[in-house]
Design a protein around this motif. Structure first.
Motif, PDB file in Angstrom:
ATOM      1  N   MET A  37       0.693 -57.047  36.021  1.00 47.05           N
ATOM      2  CA  MET A  37      -0.054 -56.187  36.929  1.00 47.05           C
ATOM      3  C   MET A  37      -0.937 -57.041  37.850  1.00 47.05           C
ATOM      4  SD  MET A  37      -2.014 -52.836  35.665  1.00 47.05           S
ATOM      5  CE  MET A  37      -0.731 -51.635  35.738  1.00 47.05           C
ATOM      6  N   ASN A  38      -0.955 -56.718  39.139  1.00 44.03           N
ATOM      7  CA  ASN A  38      -1.826 -57.453  40.060  1.00 44.03           C
ATOM      8  C   ASN A  38      -3.174 -56.746  40.133  1.00 44.03           C
ATOM      9  OD1 ASN A  38       0.160 -59.339  40.654  1.00 44.03           O
ATOM     10  ND2 ASN A  38       1.059 -57.975  42.206  1.00 44.03           N
ATOM     11  N   VAL A  39      -4.204 -57.462  39.713  1.00 46.82           N
ATOM     12  CA  VAL A  39      -5.528 -56.852  39.576  1.00 46.82           C
ATOM     13  C   VAL A  39      -6.506 -57.532  40.525  1.00 46.82           C
ATOM     14  CG1 VAL A  39      -7.444 -56.501  37.954  1.00 46.82           C
ATOM     15  CG2 VAL A  39      -5.078 -56.298  37.153  1.00 46.82           C
ATOM     16  N   GLY A  40      -7.299 -56.704  41.219  1.00 51.95           N
ATOM     17  CA  GLY A  40      -8.324 -57.259  42.093  1.00 51.95           C
ATOM     18  C   GLY A  40      -9.710 -56.845  41.619  1.00 51.95           C
ATOM     19  N   ILE A  41     -10.693 -57.701  41.840  1.00 48.57           N
ATOM     20  CA  ILE A  41     -12.082 -57.324  41.564  1.00 48.57           C
ATOM     21  C   ILE A  41     -12.865 -57.520  42.859  1.00 48.57           C
ATOM     22  CG2 ILE A  41     -14.142 -57.737  40.152  1.00 48.57           C
ATOM     23  CD1 ILE A  41     -12.299 -58.851  37.973  1.00 48.57           C
ATOM     24  N   VAL A  42     -13.400 -56.431  43.353  1.00 52.00           N
ATOM     25  CA  VAL A  42     -14.138 -56.469  44.616  1.00 52.00           C
ATOM     26  C   VAL A  42     -15.629 -56.472  44.263  1.00 52.00           C
ATOM     27  CG1 VAL A  42     -14.506 -55.316  46.815  1.00 52.00           C
ATOM     28  CG2 VAL A  42     -12.264 -55.148  45.692  1.00 52.00           C
ATOM     29  N   GLY A  43     -16.304 -57.561  44.644  1.00 51.60           N
ATOM     30  CA  GLY A  43     -17.691 -57.764  44.186  1.00 51.60           C
ATOM     31  C   GLY A  43     -17.668 -58.601  42.920  1.00 51.60           C
ATOM     32  N   ALA A  44     -16.703 -59.538  42.885  1.00 52.54           N
ATOM     33  CA  ALA A  44     -16.453 -60.318  41.660  1.00 52.54           C
ATOM     34  C   ALA A  44     -17.608 -61.239  41.292  1.00 52.54           C
ATOM     35  CB  ALA A  44     -15.179 -61.144  41.833  1.00 52.54           C
ATOM     36  N   THR A  45     -18.419 -61.621  42.274  1.00 52.21           N
ATOM     37  CA  THR A  45     -19.499 -62.571  41.992  1.00 52.21           C
ATOM     38  C   THR A  45     -20.785 -61.873  41.533  1.00 52.21           C
ATOM     39  OG1 THR A  45     -19.987 -62.486  44.341  1.00 52.21           O
ATOM     40  CG2 THR A  45     -18.703 -64.380  43.564  1.00 52.21           C
ATOM     41  N   GLY A  46     -20.781 -60.546  41.529  1.00 52.43           N
ATOM     42  CA  GLY A  46     -21.960 -59.802  41.074  1.00 52.43           C
ATOM     43  C   GLY A  46     -21.985 -59.694  39.554  1.00 52.43           C
ATOM     44  N   LEU A  47     -23.052 -59.104  39.017  1.00 49.35           N
ATOM     45  CA  LEU A  47     -23.187 -59.006  37.560  1.00 49.35           C
ATOM     46  C   LEU A  47     -22.069 -58.167  36.946  1.00 49.35           C
ATOM     47  CD1 LEU A  47     -27.030 -58.492  36.996  1.00 49.35           C
ATOM     48  CD2 LEU A  47     -25.687 -60.594  36.790  1.00 49.35           C
ATOM     49  N   VAL A  48     -21.719 -57.068  37.597  1.00 45.06           N
ATOM     50  CA  VAL A  48     -20.671 -56.207  37.032  1.00 45.06           C
ATOM     51  C   VAL A  48     -19.297 -56.849  37.222  1.00 45.06           C
ATOM     52  CG1 VAL A  48     -19.517 -53.965  37.213  1.00 45.06           C
ATOM     53  CG2 VAL A  48     -22.008 -54.082  37.306  1.00 45.06           C
ATOM     54  N   GLY A  49     -19.033 -57.363  38.441  1.00 46.55           N
ATOM     55  CA  GLY A  49     -17.735 -57.983  38.718  1.00 46.55           C
ATOM     56  C   GLY A  49     -17.445 -59.126  37.750  1.00 46.55           C
ATOM     57  N   PHE A  65      -5.529 -55.284  49.866  1.00 48.73           N
ATOM     58  CA  PHE A  65      -5.209 -54.254  48.868  1.00 48.73           C
ATOM     59  C   PHE A  65      -3.708 -54.030  48.662  1.00 48.73           C
ATOM     60  CE2 PHE A  65      -9.375 -53.271  50.738  1.00 48.73           C
ATOM     61  CZ  PHE A  65     -10.147 -53.530  49.616  1.00 48.73           C
ATOM     62  N   LYS A  66      -2.912 -54.354  49.680  1.00 51.49           N
ATOM     63  CA  LYS A  66      -1.463 -54.126  49.550  1.00 51.49           C
ATOM     64  C   LYS A  66      -0.843 -55.023  48.472  1.00 51.49           C
ATOM     65  CE  LYS A  66       0.038 -56.926  53.537  1.00 51.49           C
ATOM     66  NZ  LYS A  66      -1.255 -57.403  54.042  1.00 51.49           N
ATOM     67  N   ASN A  67      -1.560 -56.071  48.093  1.00 51.95           N
ATOM     68  CA  ASN A  67      -1.035 -56.968  47.047  1.00 51.95           C
ATOM     69  C   ASN A  67      -1.493 -56.568  45.648  1.00 51.95           C
ATOM     70  OD1 ASN A  67       0.058 -58.637  49.075  1.00 51.95           O
ATOM     71  ND2 ASN A  67      -1.977 -59.524  49.402  1.00 51.95           N
ATOM     72  N   LEU A  68      -2.189 -55.429  45.530  1.00 54.51           N
ATOM     73  CA  LEU A  68      -2.795 -55.065  44.244  1.00 54.51           C
ATOM     74  C   LEU A  68      -2.200 -53.792  43.657  1.00 54.51           C
ATOM     75  CD1 LEU A  68      -6.563 -55.583  45.170  1.00 54.51           C
ATOM     76  CD2 LEU A  68      -5.074 -57.182  43.952  1.00 54.51           C
ATOM     77  N   ASP A  69      -2.215 -53.714  42.301  1.00 53.55           N
ATOM     78  CA  ASP A  69      -1.905 -52.453  41.625  1.00 53.55           C
ATOM     79  C   ASP A  69      -3.208 -51.703  41.332  1.00 53.55           C
ATOM     80  OD1 ASP A  69       0.974 -52.875  41.291  1.00 53.55           O
ATOM     81  OD2 ASP A  69       0.335 -54.554  40.028  1.00 53.55           O
ATOM     82  N   ILE A  70      -4.196 -52.455  40.842  1.00 49.78           N
ATOM     83  CA  ILE A  70      -5.498 -51.857  40.521  1.00 49.78           C
ATOM     84  C   ILE A  70      -6.597 -52.701  41.156  1.00 49.78           C
ATOM     85  CG2 ILE A  70      -7.188 -51.468  38.658  1.00 49.78           C
ATOM     86  CD1 ILE A  70      -5.031 -50.712  36.804  1.00 49.78           C
ATOM     87  N   ALA A  71      -7.585 -52.022  41.750  1.00 55.08           N
ATOM     88  CA  ALA A  71      -8.767 -52.744  42.241  1.00 55.08           C
ATOM     89  C   ALA A  71      -9.999 -52.199  41.539  1.00 55.08           C
ATOM     90  CB  ALA A  71      -8.912 -52.571  43.750  1.00 55.08           C
ATOM     91  N   PHE A  72     -10.720 -53.099  40.838  1.00 58.87           N
ATOM     92  CA  PHE A  72     -12.012 -52.729  40.256  1.00 58.87           C
ATOM     93  C   PHE A  72     -13.056 -52.976  41.343  1.00 58.87           C
ATOM     94  CE2 PHE A  72      -9.522 -53.863  36.501  1.00 58.87           C
ATOM     95  CZ  PHE A  72      -9.831 -52.822  35.635  1.00 58.87           C
ATOM     96  N   PHE A  73     -13.778 -51.928  41.712  1.00 60.71           N
ATOM     97  CA  PHE A  73     -14.814 -52.065  42.740  1.00 60.71           C
ATOM     98  C   PHE A  73     -16.193 -52.164  42.100  1.00 60.71           C
ATOM     99  CE2 PHE A  73     -13.954 -51.483  47.334  1.00 60.71           C
ATOM    100  CZ  PHE A  73     -12.572 -51.574  47.296  1.00 60.71           C
ATOM    101  N   ALA A  74     -16.950 -53.192  42.497  1.00 65.33           N
ATOM    102  CA  ALA A  74     -18.336 -53.344  42.020  1.00 65.33           C
ATOM    103  C   ALA A  74     -19.215 -53.724  43.210  1.00 65.33           C
ATOM    104  CB  ALA A  74     -18.413 -54.386  40.910  1.00 65.33           C
TER     105      ALA A  74
END
Ligand SMILES: NC(=O)c1ccc[n+]([C@@H]2O[C@H](COP(=O)([O-])OP(=O)(O)OC[C@H]3O[C@@H](n4cnc5c(N)ncnc54)[C@H](OP(=O)(O)O)[C@@H]3O)[C@@H](O)[C@H]2O)c1
Length: 336
Positions: free
Chosen positions: A1-13, A60-69
């Protein structure tokens, strides 16, 4: 699965990265995004460096799921773009109350996930532990009224807030005066202090955090008219949100039965009767820790309890990853 984390450098990301690894989530490619400021930073996933990229609309076109933080206004801008290409699991308050967006705590209303239209919202970090405890009581006894007072750690307000506590604590140790400026996260000194305001006040005097807890709880429990009141307070603790909760039940509140109900509830861990949970117990833990369960002396069928949760884990990242796990499970069921 291709997973993205948006806001990856924050505490939640950052915590989402850790939890994907801990729970062995089926990640094929992990893509990390931040603002231009942190782009180029390297973060570690499964012992390998992953470089953080600046967020742009074609990722986003390269992702299946994006976790947004991201914070709310950025989430409002980026999620409609992302949602056209992949499934979004959002941690912000941007879409939590939207009618067509499931607001999910898997132990409580995981079945709502299948109604998603490429967007599933996570509740607020104070709402999540509250509904984990209220839901089993609702099923067993019915809920008549809830009054909650929270004692929320500074990490709930993000990395800059945590840095503010660390800085102020160091300054106070050498007794220098602390000067607040426009960059300060909190309206007053947080080190050695307690601030009874989280978010902006409305005309009635309720802060936005308090309204989130009230409205999200009603939505998740599907009790739109539940009488519920909240007072949310920031305390100088790094990690771990505490809540003192008064609950008036529909049916008679036999304390032994209440304890039995909570003992077998999903996601809840009861403290031994001679102990009580504190933020230092919650940090690094995925349970809602509950203690001090007792009869309320002020009203009939009332109980009082104390709970603590790691706001970055079950209050944020763990809940988001559990939603993704449930999504995969539902998808497998569908294609059986
Ligand atoms: N902290 C908690 O306990 C908690 C719990 C539940 C929900 N939440 C919610 O989760 C969200 C994130 O919270 P947080 O505590 O992780 O905040 P945070 O530590 O302040 O992190 C914010 C993240 O957003 C990124 N960002 C900022 N501006 C951006 C932009 N223009 N484009 C792309 N990325 C940008 C930052 O990247 P840079 O490093 O480049 O600035 C950083 O990665 C918020 O909506 C918050 O309310 C937080």
């Amino acid at each position: 699965m291709n997973v993205g984390i948006v806001g990856a450098t924050g505490l939640v990301g950052e915590k989402v990265i850790q939890i994907l690894e801990e729970r062995n989530f089926p990640v094929k490619n992990l893509l990390l995004f931040s603002s231009e400021k942190s782009a180029g930073t390297k973060m570690v996933f499964r012992k390998e460096d992953v470089e953080v990229a600046p967020l742009t609309k074609d990722v986003f076109k390269n992702l299946d799921i994006a976790f947004f933080a991201l914070e709310e206004s950025l989430a409002k801008h980026w999620i409609p773009i992302a949602q056209k290409e992949c499934i979004v699991i959002d941690k912000s308050s941007a879409f939590r109350l939207a009618q067509d967006v499931p607001l999910v705590v898997p132990e409580v209303n995981g079945e709502k996930i299948k109604e998603h239209k490429n967007l599933i919202a996570n509740p607020n970090c104070t709402t999540i532990p509250l509904v984990v405890v209220l839901s089993p009581l609702q099923k067993e006894f019915g809920l008549k009224r809830v009054i909650v007072s929270s004692y929320q750690s500074v990490s709930g307000a993000g990395r800059n807030a945590l840095n503010e506590l660390i800085y102020e604590t160091e300054v106070l140790a050498i007794s220098e005066e602390i000067i607040k400026d426009a960059e300060s996260v909190f309206p007053a000194r947080i080190a050695g202090n307690v601030i009874p305001q989280i978010g902006k006040f409305d005309k009635q005097g309720y802060a936005s955090e308090e309204k989130k807890v009230i409205e999200e709880t009603r939505k998740i429990l599907e009790l739109p008219n539940l009488p519920i009141s909240a007072t949310c307070v920031r305390v100088p603790v790094r990690i771990g949100h505490c809540e003192s909760v008064n609950i008036e039940l529909e049916k008679e509140a036999n304390i032994d039965k209440v304890i039995k109900t909570l003992k077998s509830a999903d996601g809840v861990k009861l403290a031994d009767s001679d102990k009580y949970p504190m933020p230092i117990d919650a940090e690094g833990n995925d349970y809602v820790l509950v203690g001090r369960i007792r009869k309320d002396l002020a009203f009939e069928n009332g109980i009082v309890l104390w709970l603590v949760t790691d706001n970055l884990r079950k209050g944020a990242a763990t809940n988001a990853v559990q939603i993704a796990e449930r999504l995969i499970k539902e998808d497998h069921e569908l294609h059986k």
